[in-house]
Design a protein around this motif. Sequence first.
Motif, PDB file in Angstrom:
ATOM      1  N   GLY A  39       1.365  -1.192   0.165  1.00  0.00           N
ATOM      2  CA  GLY A  39       0.483  -0.210  -0.118  1.00  0.00           C
ATOM      3  C   GLY A  39       0.528   1.832  -0.380  1.00  0.00           C
ATOM      4  O   GLY A  39       0.147   2.985  -0.832  1.00  0.00           O
ATOM      5  N   PHE A  40       1.789   1.220   0.206  1.00  0.00           N
ATOM      6  CA  PHE A  40       2.989   2.784   0.566  1.00  0.00           C
ATOM      7  C   PHE A  40       3.040   2.751  -1.272  1.00  0.00           C
ATOM      8  O   PHE A  40       3.865   1.495  -2.129  1.00  0.00           O
ATOM      9  CB  PHE A  40       4.097   2.492   1.747  1.00  0.00           C
ATOM     10  N   TYR A  41       3.718   3.836  -0.781  1.00  0.00           N
ATOM     11  CA  TYR A  41       4.700   4.348  -2.017  1.00  0.00           C
ATOM     12  C   TYR A  41       6.000   4.843  -2.164  1.00  0.00           C
ATOM     13  O   TYR A  41       6.866   5.093  -1.148  1.00  0.00           O
ATOM     14  CB  TYR A  41       4.346   5.384  -2.796  1.00  0.00           C
ATOM     15  N   ALA A  42       7.080   3.816  -2.678  1.00  0.00           N
ATOM     16  CA  ALA A  42       8.667   4.069  -3.146  1.00  0.00           C
ATOM     17  C   ALA A  42       9.718   3.035  -3.837  1.00  0.00           C
ATOM     18  O   ALA A  42       8.478   2.051  -4.256  1.00  0.00           O
ATOM     19  CB  ALA A  42       8.894   3.218  -1.383  1.00  0.00           C
ATOM     20  N   GLY A  43      10.546   3.435  -4.069  1.00  0.00           N
ATOM     21  CA  GLY A  43      11.386   2.879  -5.589  1.00  0.00           C
ATOM     22  C   GLY A  43      11.121   1.744  -4.103  1.00  0.00           C
ATOM     23  O   GLY A  43      10.813   1.306  -3.410  1.00  0.00           O
ATOM     24  N   LYS A  44      12.264   0.586  -5.155  1.00  0.00           N
ATOM     25  CA  LYS A  44      12.358  -0.872  -4.215  1.00  0.00           C
ATOM     26  C   LYS A  44      13.521  -1.075  -5.058  1.00  0.00           C
ATOM     27  O   LYS A  44      14.212  -1.794  -6.569  1.00  0.00           O
ATOM     28  CB  LYS A  44      11.538  -2.052  -4.963  1.00  0.00           C
ATOM     29  N   ASP A  45      14.537  -1.469  -3.632  1.00  0.00           N
ATOM     30  CA  ASP A  45      16.431  -2.403  -3.986  1.00  0.00           C
ATOM     31  C   ASP A  45      15.637  -4.424  -4.577  1.00  0.00           C
ATOM     32  O   ASP A  45      15.081  -4.287  -3.948  1.00  0.00           O
ATOM     33  CB  ASP A  45      17.133  -2.375  -2.539  1.00  0.00           C
ATOM     34  N   LEU A  46      15.857  -3.995  -5.759  1.00  0.00           N
ATOM     35  CA  LEU A  46      15.396  -5.305  -6.318  1.00  0.00           C
ATOM     36  C   LEU A  46      16.773  -6.413  -5.936  1.00  0.00           C
ATOM     37  O   LEU A  46      16.377  -7.118  -6.442  1.00  0.00           O
ATOM     38  CB  LEU A  46      15.506  -5.367  -7.839  1.00  0.00           C
TER      39      LEU A  46
END
Length: 249
Positions: A39-46
Amino acid sequence: MCLIAFNWKNHPEYKLILVANRDEYYERPTASLHQWDEGFYAGKDLKAGGTWMGFHPGGRFAALTNFRDMENDLVQVRSRGDLVKGFLENNLTPFDYLKSIEKIQSEYNGFNLIVADGENMFAFSNYDYGIQKVSPGLHAISNAFLDTPWPKVRTAKSELETMLKDRFSIDDLLERLQSRQPALEANLPTTGLNPYLEKAVSAQLIQVDDYYGTVNTTALLWKHDGGVLIKEKRIVPEMEINLVELRVN
């Protein structure tokens, strides 16, 4: 994130005005700003699955920088990106969340963690052994404690202060922290890097040869009435702009 400048609860329209640069190895895989399943908004470390900064529509914000101490970094530790993710996906107050992290702080390499809800903001570093309530006003942080006066931290606060004297947009905010000018050698901190790298990373916008540097800038405006704008400019690997507009539930 490696440089964050923000104004907390000290503006007639916005409770949080923030701009941040993320510095990373170019080869590390990353997803741009988006809404996660949680539900939150963020970039992501894949690679490790965490994030460096994010906002939940329920009114929760978190951001992270590494505390740079190269000589004492360990290899087998937990990912610091889980610290931001953990706050955004639960319902603990900012203070209570940091109390829970305080118990396991030794399981991570050095970090600075900032967490906030609509009322309170707290900062915690596992190099400081204390939870700090963030006072209203201008602040900045890089890879040392909150408001440690590194040259790029002082410049970031000055830039933001000047911008806030007039009307501004999120695009104006997104253009902060873009100086490539390194600090004078006499003003460099000592963090365990060799002199060449220490000078290279003293700039706001970093590029170290072809392998490391500032990969994105993010601007955030959180209004007193609950409206939120987040805009990310991804610099590496390709220029990309992402805009999120939401309202706190």
